[in-house]
Design a protein around this motif. Structure first.
Motif, PDB file in Angstrom:
ATOM      1  N   ILE A   9      20.367   2.240  19.941  1.00 53.11           N
ATOM      2  CA  ILE A   9      20.390   0.614  20.031  1.00 53.11           C
ATOM      3  C   ILE A   9      20.817  -0.084  18.766  1.00 53.11           C
ATOM      4  N   LEU A  10      20.103   0.231  17.770  1.00 53.47           N
ATOM      5  CA  LEU A  10      20.264  -0.392  16.400  1.00 53.47           C
ATOM      6  C   LEU A  10      21.955  -0.211  16.106  1.00 53.47           C
ATOM      7  N   ILE A  11      22.394   0.832  16.233  1.00 55.71           N
ATOM      8  CA  ILE A  11      23.914   0.989  15.944  1.00 55.71           C
ATOM      9  C   ILE A  11      24.552   0.160  16.734  1.00 55.71           C
ATOM     10  N   ILE A  12      24.381  -0.144  18.027  1.00 55.38           N
ATOM     11  CA  ILE A  12      25.165  -1.073  18.705  1.00 55.38           C
ATOM     12  C   ILE A  12      24.790  -2.504  18.348  1.00 55.38           C
ATOM     13  N   ALA A  13      23.627  -2.820  18.150  1.00 53.21           N
ATOM     14  CA  ALA A  13      23.283  -4.103  18.059  1.00 53.21           C
ATOM     15  C   ALA A  13      23.548  -4.625  16.639  1.00 53.21           C
ATOM     16  N   TYR A  14      23.640  -3.663  15.655  1.00 51.14           N
ATOM     17  CA  TYR A  14      24.280  -3.897  14.084  1.00 51.14           C
ATOM     18  C   TYR A  14      25.741  -4.047  14.198  1.00 51.14           C
ATOM     19  N   PHE A  15      26.402  -3.620  15.524  1.00 49.88           N
ATOM     20  CA  PHE A  15      27.829  -3.866  15.628  1.00 49.88           C
ATOM     21  C   PHE A  15      28.017  -5.323  15.883  1.00 49.88           C
ATOM     22  N   THR A  16      27.042  -5.955  16.689  1.00 47.44           N
ATOM     23  CA  THR A  16      27.313  -7.202  17.141  1.00 47.44           C
ATOM     24  C   THR A  16      26.990  -8.175  16.108  1.00 47.44           C
ATOM     25  N   GLU A  17      26.431  -7.854  15.149  1.00 50.78           N
ATOM     26  CA  GLU A  17      25.962  -8.518  13.761  1.00 50.78           C
ATOM     27  C   GLU A  17      27.104  -8.399  12.905  1.00 50.78           C
ATOM     28  N   ASP A  37       6.898  -7.099   7.896  1.00 52.49           N
ATOM     29  CA  ASP A  37       5.815  -6.269   7.728  1.00 52.49           C
ATOM     30  C   ASP A  37       4.356  -6.660   8.232  1.00 52.49           C
ATOM     31  N   LYS A  38       4.573  -8.303   8.514  1.00 49.68           N
ATOM     32  CA  LYS A  38       3.200  -8.828   9.022  1.00 49.68           C
ATOM     33  C   LYS A  38       3.371  -8.729  10.477  1.00 49.68           C
ATOM     34  N   TYR A  39       4.585  -8.841  11.232  1.00 50.33           N
ATOM     35  CA  TYR A  39       4.638  -8.531  12.383  1.00 50.33           C
ATOM     36  C   TYR A  39       5.169  -7.483  12.776  1.00 50.33           C
ATOM     37  N   ASP A  40       6.616  -7.502  13.285  1.00 46.80           N
ATOM     38  CA  ASP A  40       7.493  -6.163  13.512  1.00 46.80           C
ATOM     39  C   ASP A  40       9.028  -6.419  13.067  1.00 46.80           C
ATOM     40  N   SER A  41       9.593  -5.437  12.733  1.00 45.25           N
ATOM     41  CA  SER A  41      11.074  -5.519  12.365  1.00 45.25           C
ATOM     42  C   SER A  41      11.937  -6.009  13.732  1.00 45.25           C
ATOM     43  N   LEU A  42      11.622  -5.392  14.925  1.00 40.34           N
ATOM     44  CA  LEU A  42      12.496  -5.867  15.868  1.00 40.34           C
ATOM     45  C   LEU A  42      12.430  -7.233  16.168  1.00 40.34           C
ATOM     46  N   THR A  43      11.042  -7.809  16.321  1.00 41.81           N
ATOM     47  CA  THR A  43      10.848  -9.270  16.594  1.00 41.81           C
ATOM     48  C   THR A  43      11.972 -10.245  15.803  1.00 41.81           C
ATOM     49  N   MET A  44      11.683  -9.727  14.517  1.00 40.41           N
ATOM     50  CA  MET A  44      12.417 -10.687  13.281  1.00 40.41           C
ATOM     51  C   MET A  44      13.723 -10.480  13.429  1.00 40.41           C
ATOM     52  N   MET A  45      14.335  -9.394  13.854  1.00 34.44           N
ATOM     53  CA  MET A  45      15.919  -9.158  13.868  1.00 34.44           C
ATOM     54  C   MET A  45      16.257 -10.338  14.928  1.00 34.44           C
ATOM     55  N   MET A  46      15.462 -10.317  16.284  1.00 37.04           N
ATOM     56  CA  MET A  46      15.936 -11.142  17.321  1.00 37.04           C
ATOM     57  C   MET A  46      15.779 -12.576  17.138  1.00 37.04           C
ATOM     58  N   ILE A  99      20.823  -9.700  20.738  1.00 36.39           N
ATOM     59  CA  ILE A  99      19.580 -10.040  21.090  1.00 36.39           C
ATOM     60  C   ILE A  99      19.096  -9.192  22.251  1.00 36.39           C
ATOM     61  N   VAL A 100      19.888  -9.374  23.152  1.00 38.42           N
ATOM     62  CA  VAL A 100      19.597  -8.683  24.675  1.00 38.42           C
ATOM     63  C   VAL A 100      19.151  -7.306  24.301  1.00 38.42           C
ATOM     64  N   LEU A 101      20.155  -6.552  23.635  1.00 46.29           N
ATOM     65  CA  LEU A 101      19.794  -4.994  23.245  1.00 46.29           C
ATOM     66  C   LEU A 101      18.460  -4.659  22.543  1.00 46.29           C
ATOM     67  N   LEU A 102      18.225  -5.572  21.463  1.00 45.63           N
ATOM     68  CA  LEU A 102      17.153  -5.304  20.919  1.00 45.63           C
ATOM     69  C   LEU A 102      15.749  -5.895  21.735  1.00 45.63           C
TER      70      LEU A 102
END
Length: 392
Positions: free
Chosen positions: A213-221, A269-278, A377-380
């Motif tokens: 999932i990270l690989i595909i999402a980072y492609f979109t970025e 660090d306070k919340y989570d990485s996936l949420t912050m990415m979205m 965003i949908v992928l994450l």
């Protein structure tokens, strides 16, 4: 002096930032700063897009290559080679106007940038000791913002004193050489016999559903960042009433990017990485769309700031989170996701040039880019909802 001690965290972080200035600023993003004067001189928008695309192809090649570097000392050697390539390839652009040499120069510059960013960042992560690595890597990736600001200010200073864009390339190469010497000195490991040196193999088991999932999402970025990273000053200059403001918006990108990594990493660090990415991807979409619907200078300065604050923060978030999937061999996953990022960066300039030539403006390219980023965003969100991180 602590800044000359190879084991000091402060020296490691400073060397990492310098490496990003050389690899990402001098070898990659300064092309964006110099694009308007080069377009005014003799460079066509189509050739500019090809140069950007081939630079990202070199970056992709370097990212894939980095995955297969097993010996830690081999990584250091290629990291140092990458710094040399970044400096040399930048100097070439100031010494010749031969199109073939320019294409080759941008190709090897991309490879060098991958060595500086992917391999260099993994070396920094491995060398850091006894501190919160998530927060520390946020400091390291602030070098992406510094890379834009420092290279842009050097260009501005060169033009202020009457230099040409060719001279600017040579000045940047000189400054890059000085910074590269420090990074190459600090970011190394104590020599060990070959049988004791740490080796990192290629482990397919690391490619979990989360990593895919990270690989595909980072492609979109990769697609999302490259349009503005390549064309933003020219996008702004093409808007009614904003001719000449493109450089200021680009500087705003770098200024917003400097603290963004630290802020995003603290939030992760306070919340989570996936949420912050979205959240970051959603804000980036807003920044991408502003030039489509507004010619207001303040709104477009906001567009630049949103771009700088998000794309640089997203590099830090993705790279750090990916590295955590394999602490003992962070370069493997970092290289894998960066390869997908590189594919996005190759594709985007090509479709942008086609749409720009067809419609006569950047609107269609920006709209399509926003849609692609939304897919990330949908992928994450899918990964977070189904708790794929628990499968690690």
């Amino acid at each position: 002096m602590v800044l000359w001690q190879r084991s000091a965290n402060s020296a490691i972080l400073l060397a990492g930032i310098f490496a990003l200035i050389v690899g990402v600023g001098v070898a990659r993003f300064v092309f964006t700063s110099l694009l308007p004067p080069m377009l005014e001189d003799s460079l066509s928008i189509s050739f500019a897009g090809i140069l950007a695309s081939i630079n990202y192809f070199g970056y992709l090649s370097g990212s894939i290559f980095s995955v297969f570097l097993k010996n830690i000392h081999t990584k250091v050697r290629f990291f140092r080679l990458g710094l040399v390539i970044c400096v040399f390839s930048s100097a070439l652009l100031g010494l010749t106007d031969n199109g073939i040499i320019w294409l080759l120069s941008r190709l090897i510059a991309g490879f060098g940038a991958a060595m500086a960013l992917v391999v260099g960042s993994s070396i920094v992560m491995l060398k850091l000791k006894s501190i919160n690595k998530t927060k520390a890597m946020g400091i390291h990736f602030s070098g992406l913002g510094f890379s834009i600001v420092v290279s842009d200010l050097i260009v501005r200073a060169a033009f202020y004193y009457g230099s040409s864009w060719q001279d600017a390339w040579l000045i940047l190469a000189f400054v890059g050489a000085i910074l590269a010497c420090y990074s190459g000195y600090i970011l190394t490991f104590d020599k060990q016999p070959d049988q004791r040196a740490e080796h990192h193999g290629f482990e397919r088991s690391l490619f979990t559903p989360m990593v895919v999932i990270l690989i595909i999402a980072y492609f979109t970025e990769g697609v999302g960042m490259v349009v503005q990273a390549t064309f933003l000053p020219d996008i702004i200059n093409s808007l009614d009433g904003l001719v000449g403001y493109g450089g200021y918006v680009w500087l705003a990108v770098g200024l917003a990017g400097i603290p963004s990594c630290i802020i995003w990493m603290r939030l992760a660090d306070k919340y989570d990485s996936l949420t912050m990415m979205m959240v970051a991807l959603a804000l980036q979409i807003v920044g991408i769309l502003i030039p489509v619907f507004s010619t207001n200078i303040f709104m477009n300065l906001l567009s630049g700031m949103l771009f700088g604050a998000t794309f640089i923060g997203l590099v830090a978030l993705f790279m750090n989170f990916a590295g955590q999937q394999s602490i003992k061999n962070p370069v493997l996953i970092m290289g894998a996701i960066t390869s997908a990022y590189g594919v996005g960066q190759i594709v985007a300039p090509l479709y942008c040039v086609a749409l720009i030539n067809y419609y006569g403006n950047y609107n269609a390219a920006l709209l399509l880019t926003a849609v692609i980023v939304a897919c990330g965003i949908v992928l994450l969100a899918f990964a977070k909802k189904h708790h794929l991180s628990h499968l690690l």
